[in-house]
Write an enzyme that holds these catalytic residues in place. Structure first.
Site, PDB file in Angstrom:
ATOM      1  NE  ARG A 171     -11.911   3.383   4.042  1.00  0.00           N
ATOM      2  CZ  ARG A 171     -11.811   4.317   4.983  1.00  0.00           C
ATOM      3  NH1 ARG A 171     -12.782   5.176   5.197  1.00  0.00           N
ATOM      4  NH2 ARG A 171     -10.729   4.398   5.731  1.00  0.00           N
ATOM      5  CG  ASP A 175      -1.861   1.189   1.276  1.00  0.00           C
ATOM      6  OD1 ASP A 175      -1.945   1.909   0.262  1.00  0.00           O
ATOM      7  OD2 ASP A 175      -2.509   1.381   2.329  1.00  0.00           O
ATOM      8  CG  ASP A 233      -2.455  -2.510   3.749  1.00  0.00           C
ATOM      9  OD1 ASP A 233      -2.996  -2.596   4.863  1.00  0.00           O
ATOM     10  OD2 ASP A 233      -2.776  -1.672   2.888  1.00  0.00           O
ATOM     11  CG  ASP A 287      -3.260   5.780   2.088  1.00  0.00           C
ATOM     12  OD1 ASP A 287      -3.118   4.565   1.853  1.00  0.00           O
ATOM     13  OD2 ASP A 287      -2.618   6.391   2.965  1.00  0.00           O
ATOM     14  CE  LYS A 292      -0.334   3.761   3.369  1.00  0.00           C
ATOM     15  NZ  LYS A 292      -1.220   4.334   4.396  1.00  0.00           N
TER      16      LYS A 292
END
Ligand code: BES
Ligand code: MN
Ligand code: ZN
Length: 448
Positions: free
Chosen positions: A291, A210, A228, A287, A217
């Site tokens: 979900r 990720d 992740d 990011d 990030k």
């Protein structure tokens, strides 16, 4: 450690303090067994007999806890050290039965269950430990298929064409930025003689790396984002154990595996994506990708017959702010299922803390242009992430496990090595065994 203790046949006797007698239970016993193994390994002692103190639930529970704890202590994450001394345990004998005893056969079954569960947790930890260049979504799919063949699970691994066919717009939106093709991994356990229902659906976040995508990030600590995919790995480990323990209940597992990368093809903040369920999502922050993949994973698990759902995901930094590295954040839309799960958690010796899902929180993720936004602002970030998922489970009894703060252990502990924890694997296994034994989801005390 006492050398040549008098009156004992053993050459060495290791004494380990277990803390206060009143608060001593299987949770502490697991730690003692792990600590024993981790103390002995660097001293090249590869065989031990563990004398389990009597525990209230009985000798079988003590045996199982000792074996699980010892297996957890036997795992090390230094697999890429060229001078690695792989000092794995060769032999473990458990001496138990003080408190009324137990039939040998019952103790042997407990030992075997503990071994399967401990090995499966370590299988999960091995996957989480792999860096993203060595564990791409494709490799994760291959590893799942290989494991499924070994233990006798049905396995399907799909690529991007199938995701398009299924209209998994949320999952695909995350995958589009990467050169690595995504994988949708489906494992099925359908034992003979199991009832048609319930079907337990396990859904795991499998982001093999990720970066954050276009909402990239900061570089500090980004290397940790190889873990992740821990939620997905947890589900694969749980399925491995289930295939070997053979409880009589149907289980289907879905792992959504992809990288989250920035590129000329990557999705951008403000983009609208249509999930498999038909809901329109406004992507505020690329990011918040977990979900998105889970939205389609949860919907798909229901389409594949799941009548209750458990998902595990390294979903939010906010759960780490709320609960630190001690408790898994647990969310549930069904009290009876929650209580049954909480009991399984006690038996497994894993720590979780329930978080809320009040309808009010939905206002934070209501979109002006679409149905829902993928972020809900600064406050209550773990809750708004869970509220997002809730939109895709509908009325199905569901448990969401946010393991962002607990899937990785930052420092060595006496009973467990630094690195991937495999936490939630044991609870999920205990829960499934309990559903099989009772023939229902929920503790039977009612309530929504
Ligand atoms: N994988 C991260 C969450 C995470 C954070 C896992 C720390 C492990 C340790 C997740 O995809 C993420 O980036 N979440 C964002 C969501 C935000 C943009 C709404 C976060 O928590 O910052
Ligand atoms: Mn992210
Ligand atoms: Zn993530």
């Amino acid at each position: 450690m006492v050398h040549r203790p008098q009156g004992v046949k053993a050459k060495r006797l290791l004494l380990i303090g277990g803390g206060k007698a009143q608060s001593f239970g299987s949770y502490e016993l697991r730690k003692l067994a792990g600590a024993a193994v981790r103390f002995l390994k660097p001293r090249s002692i590869r065989a031990l007999s563990f004398v389990a103190p009597p525990l209230p639930p009985g000798a079988a529970d003590a045996v199982k806890a000792v074996v699980e704890g010892a297996m957890v202590g036997d795992f090390d994450s230094d697999v890429y050290k060229t001078d690695r001394k792989d000092q794995r345990l060769d032999e473990l004998t458990v001496v138990a039965g003080g408190n009324g005893g137990g039939a040998q056969q019952e103790l042997e079954q407990a030992l075997e269950a503990g071994r399967i569960i401990g090995e499966s947790q370590n299988f999960t930890r091995g996957l989480i430990n792999e860096p993203s260049n060595r564990l791409t979504p494709t490799v994760l799919g291959d590893r799942a298929r290989q494991m499924a063949e070994e233990v006798g699970l049905q396995c399907e691994v799909y690529g991007p064409e199938k995701l398009h066919e299924l209209k998994m717009g949320a999952f695909l939106s995350v995958a589009r930025g990467s050169d690595e093709p995504p994988r949708l991994i489906v494992l099925r356990y359908e034992p003979e003689g199991a009832a048609d229902q319930p079907v337990i659906g396990l859904v795991g976040k499998g982001i093999t790396f990720d970066t954050g995508g276009i909402s990239i990030k900061p570089s500090e600590g980004m290397e940790k984002m190889k873990y992740d995919m821990a939620g997905g790995a947890n589900m694969l480990g749980a399925m491995r154990a289930i295939a070997l323990l053979k409880p009589k209940v149907k289980v289907v597992a879905v792992v959504c595996a992809t990288e989250n990368m920035p590129s000329g093809k990557a999705q951008k903040p403000g983009d609208i994506q249509i999930a498999m369920s038909g809901k329109a999502i406004e992507v505020i922050n690329t990011d918040a990708e977990g979900r998105l993949v889970l939205a389609d994973g949860l919907h798909y698990a229901r389409q594949r017959g799941a009548t209750c759902l458990i998902d595990a995901a390294t979903l939010t930094g906010a759960v780490v702010v709320a609960l630190g590295h001690v408790n898994v954040g647990i969310f549930a839309n069904d009290d009876a299922m929650y209580r049954q799960f909480a009991q399984a958690e006690q038996r497994a010796g894993e720590k979780m803390w329930r978080m809320p899902l009040d309808a009010e929180y939905f206002e934070q993720i209501r979109s002006h242009i679409a149905d829902i936004m993928n972020t809900g602002g600064r406050w209550g970030g773990a809750v708004t992430a869970a509220m997002f998922l809730k939109e895709f489970v509908d009325k199905t009894p569901w448990i969401h496990l946010d393991i962002a703060g607990t899937a990785w252990i930052d420092d060595n502990k006496p009973w467990i090595a630094k690195g991937p924890s495999g936490v939630t694997v044991r609870t999920i296994i205990e829960f499934i065994r309990d559903v099989a034994a009772k023939g229902r989801v929920g503790d039977g005390l009612g309530g929504a």
